[in-house]
Design a protein around this motif. Structure first.
Motif, PDB file in Angstrom:
ATOM      1  N   LYS A  11     -15.495 -16.309 -50.847  1.00 45.74           N
ATOM      2  CA  LYS A  11     -16.231 -16.183 -52.110  1.00 45.74           C
ATOM      3  C   LYS A  11     -17.502 -15.373 -51.900  1.00 45.74           C
ATOM      4  N   ARG A  12     -18.219 -15.654 -50.823  1.00 46.33           N
ATOM      5  CA  ARG A  12     -19.466 -14.949 -50.514  1.00 46.33           C
ATOM      6  C   ARG A  12     -19.226 -13.475 -50.188  1.00 46.33           C
ATOM      7  N   MET A  13     -18.068 -13.173 -49.597  1.00 43.27           N
ATOM      8  CA  MET A  13     -17.767 -11.800 -49.216  1.00 43.27           C
ATOM      9  C   MET A  13     -17.670 -10.866 -50.410  1.00 43.27           C
ATOM     10  N   GLU A  14     -17.433 -11.412 -51.591  1.00 42.78           N
ATOM     11  CA  GLU A  14     -17.319 -10.561 -52.776  1.00 42.78           C
ATOM     12  C   GLU A  14     -18.655  -9.915 -53.157  1.00 42.78           C
ATOM     13  N   TYR A  15     -19.754 -10.348 -52.548  1.00 36.35           N
ATOM     14  CA  TYR A  15     -21.029  -9.641 -52.735  1.00 36.35           C
ATOM     15  C   TYR A  15     -20.991  -8.286 -52.021  1.00 36.35           C
ATOM     16  N   LEU A  16     -20.073  -8.145 -51.030  1.00 38.84           N
ATOM     17  CA  LEU A  16     -19.855  -6.873 -50.329  1.00 38.84           C
ATOM     18  C   LEU A  16     -18.380  -6.521 -50.499  1.00 38.84           C
ATOM     19  N   PRO A  17     -17.999  -6.025 -51.663  1.00 40.73           N
ATOM     20  CA  PRO A  17     -16.579  -5.807 -51.977  1.00 40.73           C
ATOM     21  C   PRO A  17     -15.882  -4.876 -50.985  1.00 40.73           C
ATOM     22  N   ASN A  18     -14.579  -5.119 -50.817  1.00 40.98           N
ATOM     23  CA  ASN A  18     -13.716  -4.259 -49.998  1.00 40.98           C
ATOM     24  C   ASN A  18     -14.110  -4.227 -48.523  1.00 40.98           C
ATOM     25  N   SER A  19     -14.611  -5.368 -48.041  1.00 42.03           N
ATOM     26  CA  SER A  19     -14.963  -5.501 -46.628  1.00 42.03           C
ATOM     27  C   SER A  19     -13.836  -6.194 -45.870  1.00 42.03           C
ATOM     28  N   PHE A  20     -14.029  -6.327 -44.558  1.00 40.82           N
ATOM     29  CA  PHE A  20     -13.097  -7.061 -43.708  1.00 40.82           C
ATOM     30  C   PHE A  20     -13.719  -8.400 -43.311  1.00 40.82           C
ATOM     31  N   TYR A  21     -12.862  -9.404 -43.116  1.00 42.61           N
ATOM     32  CA  TYR A  21     -13.294 -10.721 -42.650  1.00 42.61           C
ATOM     33  C   TYR A  21     -12.407 -11.106 -41.479  1.00 42.61           C
ATOM     34  N   ASN A  22     -12.995 -11.196 -40.287  1.00 42.49           N
ATOM     35  CA  ASN A  22     -12.249 -11.412 -39.058  1.00 42.49           C
ATOM     36  C   ASN A  22     -12.402 -12.858 -38.573  1.00 42.49           C
ATOM     37  N   PHE A  23     -11.288 -13.446 -38.087  1.00 40.03           N
ATOM     38  CA  PHE A  23     -11.398 -14.777 -37.497  1.00 40.03           C
ATOM     39  C   PHE A  23     -10.464 -14.936 -36.307  1.00 40.03           C
ATOM     40  N   HIS A  24     -10.851 -15.843 -35.391  1.00 42.69           N
ATOM     41  CA  HIS A  24     -10.011 -16.190 -34.256  1.00 42.69           C
ATOM     42  C   HIS A  24      -8.941 -17.173 -34.728  1.00 42.69           C
ATOM     43  N   PRO A  25      -7.675 -16.923 -34.435  1.00 43.43           N
ATOM     44  CA  PRO A  25      -6.624 -17.831 -34.905  1.00 43.43           C
ATOM     45  C   PRO A  25      -6.844 -19.282 -34.500  1.00 43.43           C
ATOM     46  N   GLY A  26      -7.431 -19.512 -33.321  1.00 46.79           N
ATOM     47  CA  GLY A  26      -7.746 -20.877 -32.908  1.00 46.79           C
ATOM     48  C   GLY A  26      -6.898 -21.365 -31.749  1.00 46.79           C
ATOM     49  N   SER A  27      -7.084 -22.642 -31.385  1.00 44.58           N
ATOM     50  CA  SER A  27      -6.366 -23.258 -30.275  1.00 44.58           C
ATOM     51  C   SER A  27      -5.549 -24.439 -30.777  1.00 44.58           C
ATOM     52  N   HIS A  28      -4.288 -24.486 -30.362  1.00 39.66           N
ATOM     53  CA  HIS A  28      -3.402 -25.538 -30.878  1.00 39.66           C
ATOM     54  C   HIS A  28      -3.590 -26.885 -30.183  1.00 39.66           C
ATOM     55  N   ILE A  29      -4.356 -26.906 -29.075  1.00 44.02           N
ATOM     56  CA  ILE A  29      -4.700 -28.158 -28.371  1.00 44.02           C
ATOM     57  C   ILE A  29      -3.442 -28.989 -28.079  1.00 44.02           C
ATOM     58  N   ASN A  30      -2.495 -28.358 -27.380  1.00 40.51           N
ATOM     59  CA  ASN A  30      -1.287 -29.028 -26.887  1.00 40.51           C
ATOM     60  C   ASN A  30      -0.325 -29.520 -27.968  1.00 40.51           C
ATOM     61  N   GLN A  31      -0.478 -29.040 -29.206  1.00 42.75           N
ATOM     62  CA  GLN A  31       0.525 -29.350 -30.221  1.00 42.75           C
ATOM     63  C   GLN A  31       1.739 -28.433 -30.088  1.00 42.75           C
ATOM     64  N   GLY A  32       1.519 -27.274 -29.470  1.00 40.86           N
ATOM     65  CA  GLY A  32       2.548 -26.259 -29.365  1.00 40.86           C
ATOM     66  C   GLY A  32       2.228 -25.095 -30.283  1.00 40.86           C
ATOM     67  N   VAL A  33       2.653 -23.905 -29.884  1.00 41.34           N
ATOM     68  CA  VAL A  33       2.350 -22.685 -30.630  1.00 41.34           C
ATOM     69  C   VAL A  33       2.913 -22.727 -32.044  1.00 41.34           C
ATOM     70  N   GLU A  34       4.136 -23.191 -32.187  1.00 45.72           N
ATOM     71  CA  GLU A  34       4.772 -23.193 -33.511  1.00 45.72           C
ATOM     72  C   GLU A  34       4.012 -24.077 -34.492  1.00 45.72           C
ATOM     73  N   VAL A  35       3.616 -25.259 -34.049  1.00 46.79           N
ATOM     74  CA  VAL A  35       2.846 -26.164 -34.914  1.00 46.79           C
ATOM     75  C   VAL A  35       1.518 -25.516 -35.283  1.00 46.79           C
ATOM     76  N   GLY A  36       0.857 -24.922 -34.288  1.00 48.80           N
ATOM     77  CA  GLY A  36      -0.426 -24.269 -34.537  1.00 48.80           C
ATOM     78  C   GLY A  36      -0.309 -23.136 -35.534  1.00 48.80           C
ATOM     79  N   ILE A  37       0.702 -22.310 -35.371  1.00 45.22           N
ATOM     80  CA  ILE A  37       0.908 -21.190 -36.294  1.00 45.22           C
ATOM     81  C   ILE A  37       1.169 -21.697 -37.704  1.00 45.22           C
ATOM     82  N   ASN A  38       1.933 -22.758 -37.836  1.00 47.08           N
ATOM     83  CA  ASN A  38       2.192 -23.326 -39.165  1.00 47.08           C
ATOM     84  C   ASN A  38       0.902 -23.790 -39.836  1.00 47.08           C
ATOM     85  N   HIS A  39       0.001 -24.378 -39.073  1.00 46.19           N
ATOM     86  CA  HIS A  39      -1.290 -24.802 -39.627  1.00 46.19           C
ATOM     87  C   HIS A  39      -2.074 -23.596 -40.150  1.00 46.19           C
ATOM     88  N   ILE A  40      -2.103 -22.524 -39.359  1.00 43.78           N
ATOM     89  CA  ILE A  40      -2.846 -21.315 -39.750  1.00 43.78           C
ATOM     90  C   ILE A  40      -2.251 -20.708 -41.015  1.00 43.78           C
TER      91      ILE A  40
END
Length: 277
Positions: free
Chosen positions: A94-123
């Motif tokens: 919502k805040r990014m719309e003050y700077l329209p047409n920008s990029f917003y980057n994030f780290h996918p995160g760590s699944h903490i031993n749930q497994g990659v598939e479970v982690g990806i589903n959460h994301i």
């Protein structure tokens, strides 16, 4: 023209960052949307945002890149942590719309031993909850070094996330040179091969920005420690090839090297001199 910027502090406001960027020869910049180690965000001054937009237009700035806080973990095993990630990103978009047409980057995160598939589903679930057709911001998944239970250390994992997002046109990738080198993608000796693999798995049309960093650690170390340009294991020769590669040269490059403002100014000057117009 080389599209180049660095990471700047948002604490003094948007216009101040724009002026700092100009002072070091940059034509864009990256900033954290809020405290990178917490969740608190500074209130946005609408006039300040408009002033930056005017400055950017007058000086032919390229696209800005906002970075989510490190505390955001969309695939945590803890439901409250996932809810926090959703709340933070929802507010950030919502805040990014003050700077329209920008990029917003994030780290996918760590699944903490749930497994990659479970982690990806959460994301994927978080992104499908948040993204909307009206937003002008493109959300970027960052390539990671693959340490521990981190998701995003392979192109295949990023592809799985992208494939699960309904509003795929609102998604892309930010490639970090240090991270992929540490993850086992040899941009020093086989840049063509790495880009070919990225194109085959994800598609270069999904590559929107590059974090240009050298690495303190050797190839395939999975350490993720950035080094100043030309002083690490990637080296200046390989970085020169990256910024001049025909499939990369028109993308915006963002420095996240361990520097103060004067150090960034030197690196930007160096890279501009190595860029073939």
């Amino acid at each position: 023209m080389l599209k180049i910027g660095c990471h700047l502090s948002v604490s003094k406001g948007f216009l101040h960052m724009g002026k700092e960027a100009l002072s070091i020869g940059a034509n864009t910049f990256q900033f954290f949307t809020r405290n990178p180690r917490g969740g608190k965000a500074k209130a946005i001054d609408e006039r300040d945002a408009f002033a930056l937009r005017d400055l950017a237009k007058e000086n032919n700035f390229t696209t800005f890149l906002a970075h989510a806080p490190y505390t955001l973990n969309a695939c945590s095993a803890d439901q409250r942590v996932r809810e926090f990630a959703l709340e933070i990103m929802e507010n950030d978009l919502k805040r990014m719309e003050y700077l329209p047409n920008s990029f917003y980057n994030f780290h996918p995160g760590s699944h903490i031993n749930q497994g990659v598939e479970v982690g990806i589903n959460h994301i994927v679930n978080m992104l499908n909850t948040l993204l909307n057709i009206e937003q002008t911001t493109i959300v970027l998944l960052e390539t990671m070094a693959g340490k521990g239970t981190e998701i995003g250390g392979t192109f295949e994992e990023l592809k799985q996330i992208l494939d699960g997002v309904i509003l795929s046109e609102k998604m892309g990738v930010c490639l970090d040179t240090c991270h992929i080198y540490d993850a086992g993608y040899d941009v020093v000796n086989d840049l063509e091969g790495v880009l070919g693999e990225f194109d085959k798995i994800i598609g270069l049309d999904k590559l929107y920005a590059i974090h240009l960093n050298d690495s303190k650690n050797p190839f395939n170390s999975r350490k993720d420690r950035h080094e100043k340009i030309g002083e690490g294991f990637i080296g200046l020769e390989a970085i020169t090839k990256i910024i001049n590669h025909p499939k990369l040269r028109n993308l915006p490059f963002f420095l996240e090297t361990p520097n103060e403002l004067s150090g960034y100014a030197k690196e930007i000057s160096l890279l501009k001199g190595l860029y073939k117009e």
